[in-house]
Design a protein around this motif. Structure first.
Motif, PDB file in Angstrom:
ATOM      1  N   PHE A 163     -39.411   1.667 -32.551  1.00 39.06           N
ATOM      2  CA  PHE A 163     -38.558   1.899 -33.722  1.00 39.06           C
ATOM      3  C   PHE A 163     -38.308   0.620 -34.501  1.00 39.06           C
ATOM      4  N   MET A 164     -37.914   0.818 -35.741  1.00 40.22           N
ATOM      5  CA  MET A 164     -37.448  -0.249 -36.622  1.00 40.22           C
ATOM      6  C   MET A 164     -36.204   0.301 -37.299  1.00 40.22           C
ATOM      7  N   GLY A 165     -35.106  -0.412 -37.174  1.00 36.67           N
ATOM      8  CA  GLY A 165     -33.861   0.031 -37.790  1.00 36.67           C
ATOM      9  C   GLY A 165     -32.827  -1.073 -37.754  1.00 36.67           C
ATOM     10  N   VAL A 166     -31.619  -0.722 -38.111  1.00 36.69           N
ATOM     11  CA  VAL A 166     -30.521  -1.682 -38.138  1.00 36.69           C
ATOM     12  C   VAL A 166     -29.697  -1.519 -36.866  1.00 36.69           C
ATOM     13  N   TYR A 167     -29.553  -2.622 -36.134  1.00 34.44           N
ATOM     14  CA  TYR A 167     -28.746  -2.617 -34.918  1.00 34.44           C
ATOM     15  C   TYR A 167     -27.308  -2.963 -35.281  1.00 34.44           C
TER      16      TYR A 167
END
Length: 93
Positions: free
Chosen positions: A56-60
């Motif tokens: 995944f790629m996203g905002v933590y």
């Protein structure tokens, strides 16, 4: 945040307001994160099961329970970096 994890638990979809598919992943560092994937803006991840590998790629966003990842989809307004989820070689964005 870009990472890979193993699905630990799958929760019921959150259907209040924008709809979200929710599940936890165990990362390589042995930490867990809650993934909140907007299914109003991106396709729902098909056939997701405990034990599956997910990239995944996203905002933590940190919280006392370990944190969450959101923005795993495109931004329809083009103001935010687009994220994605990859499951069984299929890209969801």
């Amino acid at each position: 945040m870009k990472a890979t994890g193993i699905v630990q638990k799958i929760f019921a979809d959150d259907l209040d307001g924008n709809k979200h598919q929710r599940f936890t992943l165990r990362l390589k560092n042995n930490k867990t994160v809650l993934v909140i994937h907007n299914i109003d803006l991106a396709p729902r991840i098909a056939n997701l099961h405990v034990g599956d590998k997910v990239e995944f790629m996203g905002v933590y966003q940190w919280n006392k329970l370990g944190g969450m990842v959101h923005w795993t989809h495109h931004d329809p307004h083009g103001k935010h970096p687009s994220g994605w989820i990859k499951h069984h070689e299929k890209l969801y964005q």
